[in-house]
Design a protein around this motif. Structure first.
Motif, short mmCIF file in Angstrom:
data_model
loop_
_atom_site.label_atom_id
_atom_site.label_comp_id
_atom_site.label_asym_id
_atom_site.label_seq_id
_atom_site.Cartn_x
_atom_site.Cartn_y
_atom_site.Cartn_z
N MET A 11 62.23 13.48 39.39
CA MET A 11 61.80 14.29 40.53
C MET A 11 60.73 15.29 40.13
O MET A 11 59.74 15.48 40.84
CB MET A 11 63.01 15.01 41.13
N ARG A 12 60.90 15.90 38.98
CA ARG A 12 59.89 16.86 38.51
C ARG A 12 58.56 16.16 38.22
O ARG A 12 57.49 16.71 38.52
CB ARG A 12 60.39 17.57 37.25
N ILE A 56 60.58 14.97 23.39
CA ILE A 56 60.39 15.37 24.78
C ILE A 56 59.49 16.60 24.91
O ILE A 56 59.51 17.28 25.94
CB ILE A 56 61.73 15.61 25.50
N THR A 57 58.69 16.86 23.89
CA THR A 57 57.79 18.01 23.93
C THR A 57 56.91 17.98 25.17
O THR A 57 56.68 19.01 25.81
CB THR A 57 56.92 18.05 22.66
N ARG A 58 56.43 16.79 25.49
CA ARG A 58 55.52 16.66 26.63
C ARG A 58 56.23 16.99 27.94
O ARG A 58 55.69 17.67 28.81
CB ARG A 58 54.96 15.23 26.67
N ALA A 59 57.44 16.48 28.12
CA ALA A 59 58.20 16.76 29.33
C ALA A 59 58.52 18.25 29.45
O ALA A 59 58.48 18.83 30.54
CB ALA A 59 59.49 15.94 29.35
N LEU A 105 54.95 19.94 30.33
CA LEU A 105 54.34 19.60 31.62
C LEU A 105 55.29 19.78 32.80
O LEU A 105 54.84 20.11 33.91
CB LEU A 105 53.85 18.16 31.60
N LEU A 106 56.57 19.55 32.58
CA LEU A 106 57.53 19.54 33.68
C LEU A 106 58.53 20.67 33.63
O LEU A 106 59.29 20.87 34.59
CB LEU A 106 58.29 18.20 33.70
N GLY A 107 58.56 21.40 32.52
CA GLY A 107 59.61 22.41 32.35
C GLY A 107 60.98 21.77 32.33
O GLY A 107 61.97 22.37 32.76
N TRP A 108 61.05 20.55 31.80
CA TRP A 108 62.29 19.77 31.85
C TRP A 108 62.91 19.61 30.48
O TRP A 108 62.22 19.38 29.49
CB TRP A 108 62.00 18.38 32.42
#
Length: 348
Positions: free
Chosen positions: A230-231, A287-290, A293-296
């Motif tokens: 969803m994010r 998951i550094t990118r997530a 970029l997403l705050g996830w």
């Protein structure tokens, strides 16, 4: 529809394990949702609680075949494809065509309506990785002619198509590389390690471990995974490449078996079988990118997620057999008759 003031989402594969939870989340945010599913591996029971939901439209169709007329959508999520080894290996040609032809049809649908498009990809694109943990810049180590290739290479091709559509048509595409996910609504026969171990433990049947059990996986609870999807879709600007979604907590299969055995109080013994062909030895997402970029990041602890999953499988048995499940979560008193797949399966 945009011109009616009501946002619409299409979920291809919406009757599947992850897809049905995504449908719930979209409805919870007020969208009108079309679930498109062939029901080859998706199940109507995953959507039974939505039988009276007026904002859900159900379309039975196979994405490898010409699609019926569909309305305009704001968001399209393509989750259509069998995702467990025994299911996607049962008809490898169909698996490949679902990934390639099906993704092409969904991309064309997005192009014709101007919808945002999210392709559900997989950690399997990394194959049996030689880089650990796996970050999105890693191109992978995949056997293109092995028994898993229909899925691994199929998903890699789907990613290629998505980014070709971005380059050629300017389509707004997002690609999520999904790592091992578990939770309620998993199929008992899907052949993945969590469902296999939980079902065998609840039944006090021998727990199958492939190889020495030292291969690792990272398990993400389904609500965390859906939050990530969803994010990713909500983000105003599409990332310029795929985004890993998974839990970076890495553990061996043997450690998972020990944990589930303790939580269920099972009397099961362990039996060992040969490791399937091309089974990845290590799997952990970067998951550094997530996060950036997403705050996830995942929030559900493995123990909490397993408790929910164990309770769900025990409840499935009670509903099917019409008998109370006594001590299923702790004492191991119940003997459910679930049938996890035990043939040619990877601990995926």
């Amino acid at each position: 529809m945009k011109n009616s003031g009501e946002n619409r989402a299409l979920v291809a594969g919406g009757a599947g394990f992850i897809g049905s939870h995504l449908v719930d989340a979209l409805l919870g945010e007020g969208l009108r949702v079309t679930c498109l599913d062939s029901f080859l591996t998706g199940r109507r029971t995953n959507l039974a609680h939505l039988a009276r939901e007026p904002r859900l439209d159900l379309v039975e169709a196979d994405v490898t075949e010409p699609l019926p007329d569909l309305p305009r959508f704001d968001w399209i999520f393509n989750l259509a494809c069998a995702a467990s080894p025994p299911h996607y290996q049962a008809d490898p040609q169909h698996t490949m065509m679902t990934c390639v032809v099906g993704s092409h049809r969904m991309l064309e649908c997005a192009r014709s309506t101007g919808a945002r498009f999210l392709q559900a990809s997989t950690s399997e694109v990394y194959g049996d990785p030689q880089v650990h943990p796996q970050e999105e810049s890693y191109w992978g180590h995949v056997n293109p002619t092995g028994p898993r290739a229909c899925y691994d290479e199929g998903k890699r091709s789907a990613e290629t198509l998505a980014f070709d559509y971005r380059r050629r048509y300017g389509l707004d595409v997002r690609v999520a590389r999904i790592f091992n996910t578990y939770g309620p609504r998993m199929r008992a026969d899907d052949g993945r390690v969590v469902s296999n171990v939980v079902c065998q433990a609840l039944a006090n049947e021998p727990i199958t471990v492939y190889g020495d059990g030292e291969q690792t996986r990272s398990f993400c609870y389904v609500s965390d995974l859906v939050d990530g999807l969803m994010r990713l879709m909500r983000r105003e600007t599409a990332p310029d490449g795929p985004v890993n979604l998974g839990n970076p907590r890495e553990m061996t299969v043997a450690e998972l078996v020990t944990l589930v055995s303790r939580m269920t109080g099972t009397r099961s013994q362990i039996v060992r079988r040969p490791l399937p062909v091309d089974d990845p030895q290590r799997r952990r997402p970067d998951i550094t990118r997530a996060e950036r970029l997403l705050g996830w990041a995942p929030r559900v602890a493995l123990e909490s997620g397993l408790e929910e999953t164990i309770a769900w499988f025990a409840g499935e048995v009670a509903r099917r057999d019409h008998v109370p499940v006594v001590g299923a979560a702790r004492g191991g008193a119940a003997r459910p008759r679930l049938e996890p797949a035990l043939h040619s399966i990877a601990q995926g």
